[in-house]
Design an enzyme around this catalytic site. Structure first.
Site, PDB file in Angstrom:
ATOM      1  N   HIS A 225       3.677  46.783  12.666  1.00  0.00           N
ATOM      2  CA  HIS A 225       4.186  47.195  11.270  1.00  0.00           C
ATOM      3  C   HIS A 225       3.013  47.833  10.748  1.00  0.00           C
ATOM      4  O   HIS A 225       1.775  48.142  11.007  1.00  0.00           O
ATOM      5  CB  HIS A 225       4.299  46.101  10.080  1.00  0.00           C
ATOM      6  CG  HIS A 225       3.326  44.951  10.095  1.00  0.00           C
ATOM      7  ND1 HIS A 225       2.164  45.401   9.293  1.00  0.00           N
ATOM      8  CD2 HIS A 225       2.951  43.992  10.672  1.00  0.00           C
ATOM      9  CE1 HIS A 225       1.467  44.413   9.524  1.00  0.00           C
ATOM     10  NE2 HIS A 225       1.826  43.546  10.483  1.00  0.00           N
TER      11      HIS A 225
ATOM     12  N   ASN B  61      -4.221  42.972   5.398  1.00  0.00           N
ATOM     13  CA  ASN B  61      -4.987  43.576   6.475  1.00  0.00           C
ATOM     14  C   ASN B  61      -6.006  44.308   6.176  1.00  0.00           C
ATOM     15  O   ASN B  61      -7.082  44.245   6.736  1.00  0.00           O
ATOM     16  CB  ASN B  61      -3.971  44.850   7.180  1.00  0.00           C
ATOM     17  CG  ASN B  61      -2.896  44.274   8.005  1.00  0.00           C
ATOM     18  OD1 ASN B  61      -1.750  44.741   8.050  1.00  0.00           O
ATOM     19  ND2 ASN B  61      -2.808  43.145   8.812  1.00  0.00           N
TER      20      ASN B  61
ATOM     21  N   GLU C  36       5.360  37.125  13.382  1.00  0.00           N
ATOM     22  CA  GLU C  36       4.194  36.829  13.817  1.00  0.00           C
ATOM     23  C   GLU C  36       3.852  35.376  13.891  1.00  0.00           C
ATOM     24  O   GLU C  36       4.559  34.574  13.630  1.00  0.00           O
ATOM     25  CB  GLU C  36       3.050  37.490  12.578  1.00  0.00           C
ATOM     26  CG  GLU C  36       1.663  37.341  12.990  1.00  0.00           C
ATOM     27  CD  GLU C  36       1.155  38.114  14.151  1.00  0.00           C
ATOM     28  OE1 GLU C  36       1.639  37.739  15.255  1.00  0.00           O
ATOM     29  OE2 GLU C  36       0.483  39.156  14.061  1.00  0.00           O
TER      30      GLU C  36
END
Length: 202
Positions: A9, A15, A82
């Site tokens: 993604h 992130n 995830e």
């Protein structure tokens, strides 16, 4: 053979902040992440794919929506979520690395030993099992081209399951929107074509 294109993604705020970004950290794409997905959408012919599968987490689902351009139905699959990092989900990497150095490799990637410290965390072996199950289902697709949108560790898990490499410590996590291609025959045998590409997607 079935062709499986596995896409990580786009970027999220977690992130960018270098936080543990697991299944409990369900954040949307940031502006950069949206742009990354739009850039990849220009490099692939979405009409060449027979099916699209995605993790149901917001960041993966939005990436899949941008890539699909509304041309195809998107199938949600929990097996593509995830890894659940438990109490580590959403925590800044640096503090954890300082406190639990043996749970990280030299590339600052979380190793399987992290479950000694994280509460209610998912074992990596469980992730490999669900990805293996997904691959076996894709083997029944009979020469289809399939786009899969998932996550960083899930991309690593695909590599691990297909290549049977002994340790993930030698596998780099793909960049956001990195694409990996696998070939799967009807017997379930799978092969790596390329890993983590950001261009020349074919």
């Amino acid at each position: 053979m079935t062709e499986l294109f596995v896409v990580r993604h786009g970027e999220t705020i977690t992130n960018a902040e270098h936080r543990i970004n697991g299944s409990l950290t369900d954040k949307p794409l940031n502006k950069k992440g949206i742009q990354q997905a739009e850039n990849l959408s220009k490099k692939i012919n979405i009409d060449s794919f027979d099916e699209i599968y995605t993790s149901p987490l917001i960041r993966a689902k939005k990436t899949a929506q941008i890539l699909s351009k509304g041309h195809q139905q998107i199938h949600l699959d929990d097996r593509l979520k995830e890894v659940n990092y438990g109490s580590w989900d959403g925590v800044v990497n640096r503090g954890l690395m300082e406190k639990y150095p043996d749970a990280f490799n030299v590339r600052h990637f979380v190793t399987e030993s992290y479950t000694k410290y994280a509460i209610n965390a998912e074992e990596y072996e469980h992730v490999y099992a669900r990805i293996s199950d997904f691959i076996n289902d894709m083997a029944k697709k009979n020469d289809k081209r399939i786009l899969v949108v998932c996550h960083g560790f899930i991309s690593v898990a695909f590599f691990k399951v297909v290549t049977n490499v002994p340790s993930i410590n030698n596998i780099l996590q793909p960049d956001n929107l990195g694409v990996s291609k696998y070939l799967i025959d009807s017997n379930g045998e799978s092969f790596l074509s390329y890993y983590g590409r950001l261009d020349h997607i074919d």
